[in-house]
Design a protein around this motif. Structure first.
Motif, PDB file in Angstrom:
ATOM      1  N   TYR A   1       0.828  -1.208   0.000  1.00 56.24           N
ATOM      2  CA  TYR A   1       0.000   0.000   0.000  1.00 56.24           C
ATOM      3  C   TYR A   1       0.871   1.271   0.000  1.00 56.24           C
ATOM      4  O   TYR A   1       0.517   2.272  -0.609  1.00 56.24           O
TER       5      TYR A   1
ATOM      6  N   LYS B   1       3.656   1.611  -1.487  1.00 57.25           N
ATOM      7  CA  LYS B   1       4.098   1.803  -2.879  1.00 57.25           C
ATOM      8  C   LYS B   1       2.983   2.468  -3.679  1.00 57.25           C
ATOM      9  O   LYS B   1       3.237   3.336  -4.500  1.00 57.25           O
ATOM     10  N   ILE B   2       1.740   2.040  -3.418  1.00 57.87           N
ATOM     11  CA  ILE B   2       0.585   2.619  -4.132  1.00 57.87           C
ATOM     12  C   ILE B   2       0.506   4.121  -3.845  1.00 57.87           C
ATOM     13  O   ILE B   2       0.194   4.910  -4.723  1.00 57.87           O
ATOM     14  N   PHE B   3       0.807   4.482  -2.604  1.00 54.71           N
ATOM     15  CA  PHE B   3       0.744   5.908  -2.232  1.00 54.71           C
ATOM     16  C   PHE B   3       2.014   6.664  -2.643  1.00 54.71           C
ATOM     17  O   PHE B   3       2.157   7.832  -2.315  1.00 54.71           O
TER      18      PHE B   3
END
Lengths: 259, 257
Positions: B114, B116-118
């Motif tokens: 998550y 990395k997603i942000f």
């Protein structure tokens, strides 16, 4: 692209932690090695037969891995509801589809690398020489074939609710194209009226996956294929993959997801 | 630029004339209206309790805010960005009612994914993971697969993933549902901690005692319509009773004799 790679990483991580993937993977690798270990007085016909069996096994295994993996991605995310915390992050639905595609395809390519390596080793031991360029071309064409298959199955996974029905339909469609795709134009020529038009339209609409099957070239040690053909086939596969992923996004982008 | 944006935007969440309709499940039935003309704003630093009986439209509203469901009419924005844009979710943290996480990952791996997603920079990522795991007291179990966690631990992983991006707005859907008293108290403490940090919290709950303790303001929804909205203290003063009684009065509940 950051999100696409992150999602692809999770797909691959899930696959190597799933036991069913391991079973198929190890079984194919072992069978290929076993077949390679057999010696029949170095008879050329038998060696060719073994190569044919090995390649068929690799094709079946990678097709099973591609279809079962891609078929479960989005339905499993919806069933286990992991899609909700994921889409509550700055992830677009297109990135989700692209990430799932990249993960499934990369997993298939990794499996393919291992299978072709084993296959290369057994061919080398039987024929006392490393396989030539045709071997690499066969590997690449196989990888492009799997990209189209994964995209096709992902489209099915947003169209059908149950992953089992999607997997079954996908198997039928892919095998149907592989066996009958090359004969559609001849069939259309023999038909008149609407039936002929329908078959002709089908001939132009479907991705001709049979074009990627160059196993005979490898089995019979034929000369390498013209690189232009490989390039055109790659472009053709990329276009179909893009088209199928685009359709998947169109179906999925406004889909209501309720908790 | 980012800091300027943070200072200027005071309205964190804005819902205007929101209407959500679903096709009826009955044969030949009409469209069912889940949310009907909802108008609501949440200001920066506020803790808003989003209340209503089951089927009132709370989760549907949250689903619209998170982009899971499309509005039939009206609009909703977070930090001035239309909720249909994925970037609107860059500064929010969401905790669903039940735990829906990749059970084949460990808490640490899930948080890294998550993060990395942000797009949290790699150098900061591990620090963030350490601090949220410490906050939810899951440091010792960080390397265990989530499928081996108890329900309370899974809910805490949920809270950790909702906080990984240091969000300015938290959307919590019944965060204490199904937790034991200790788990509830811990979640409540974390919400209060976030409130002290000036975070905005939009949270739905059936635990009205909890809402009374934690929230600055409440909005009560019934059959898709917003019936009452106001500060908890003002409502208590106006109705001369506890929030639970106020809630029952507003939704028209009558005790049988």
């Amino acid at each position: 692209m950051n999100n696409v790679f992150a999602l692809a990483g999770v797909v691959i991580k899930e696959l190597y932690r799933r036991k069913d993937f391991y079973v198929l993977f190890v079984m194919t690798a072992l069978l290929t090695l076993l077949l390679g270990a057999m010696r029949f007085f170095d008879n050329a016909d038998i060696v060719r037969f073994l190569k044919e069996i090995c390649l068929l096994l690799i094709w079946i295994s990678t097709l099973v891995i591609a279809i079962t993996t891609a078929a479960r991605q989005i339905p499993a995310e919806r069933e286990s509801r992991t899609i909700f915390p994921l889409l509550a992050k700055p992830v677009s639905r297109w990135e989700l589809i692209a990430g799932k595609f990249a993960g499934c395809w990369l997993a298939c390519v990794i499996a393919l690398v291992v299978f072709y390596f084993f296959f290369g080793v057994i061919t080398a031991t039987h024929e006392h020489a490393w396989p030539g360029v045709i071997f690499l071309q066969a590997f690449w064409m196989h990888a492009v074939f799997l990209a189209v298959v994964v995209a096709l199955v992902l489209l099915g996974s947003v169209a059908f609710t149950a992953q089992s029905s999607n997997a079954t339909i996908s198997f039928i469609v892919v095998l149907g194209i592989l066996f009958a795709g090359g004969h559609l134009d001849k069939t259309a020529a023999g038909l008149r009226g609407t039936n002929g038009d329908i078959v002709r339209a089908l001939h132009f609409a479907i991705p001709h996956l049979e074009l990627y099957d160059i196993r005979d070239f490898v089995v019979h040690d034929l000369a390498k294929i013209d690189w232009q053909y490989i390039g055109e086939a790659t472009l053709y596969g990329a276009l179909y993959t893009g088209l199928l992923l685009g359709l998947t996004w169109l179906v999925f982008r406004r889909k209501t997801l309720t908790l | 630029m980012a800091s300027l944006y943070r200072v200027r935007v005071n309205t964190v969440l804005e819902i205007k004339d929101l209407r959500v309709e679903f096709p009826s499940r009955e044969l030949g039935g009409r469209m069912k209206r889940a949310v009907d003309g909802l108008n609501l704003t949440v200001q920066s630093g506020e803790v808003l309790g989003f209340l209503g009986p089951n089927g009132a439209g709370k989760t549907t509203t949250m689903n619209v805010l998170l982009g899971f469901v499309n509005a039939s009419a009206g609009s909703a924005s977070i930090f001035g960005v239309d909720v249909r844009q994925p970037i609107a979710r860059q500064r929010i943290g969401y905790l669903p009612e039940l735990t829906y996480y990749y059970k084949f990952l460990s808490a640490e791996e899930l948080l890294r994914f998550y993060a990395k997603i942000f797009r949290i920079p790699a150098a900061e990522r591990e620090q963030r993971i350490d601090s949220v795991l410490k906050l939810v007291e899951l440091e010792a179990a960080r390397k265990r697969l989530i499928k081996t966690y108890s329900k309370g631990m899974q809910q805490r992983v949920g809270l950790a993933q909702a906080l990984i991006n240091d969000p300015d707005l938290l959307i919590l859907d019944e965060p204490t549902s199904g937790l034991d008293p200790v788990g509830r108290m811990k979640v409540r403490q974390i919400i209060q901690h976030l409130k002290k940090q000036g975070k905005t919290v939009f949270f739905s709950s059936h635990e009205l005692g909890e809402v009374e303790t934690v929230c600055d303001r409440v909005a009560i929804l019934h059959e898709g319509r917003l019936l009452v909205e106001g500060k908890v203290d003002d409502l208590v003063r106006q109705y001369q009773c506890h929030l639970e009684q106020i809630f029952l009065k507003i939704i028209g509940f009558k005790e049988e004799a």
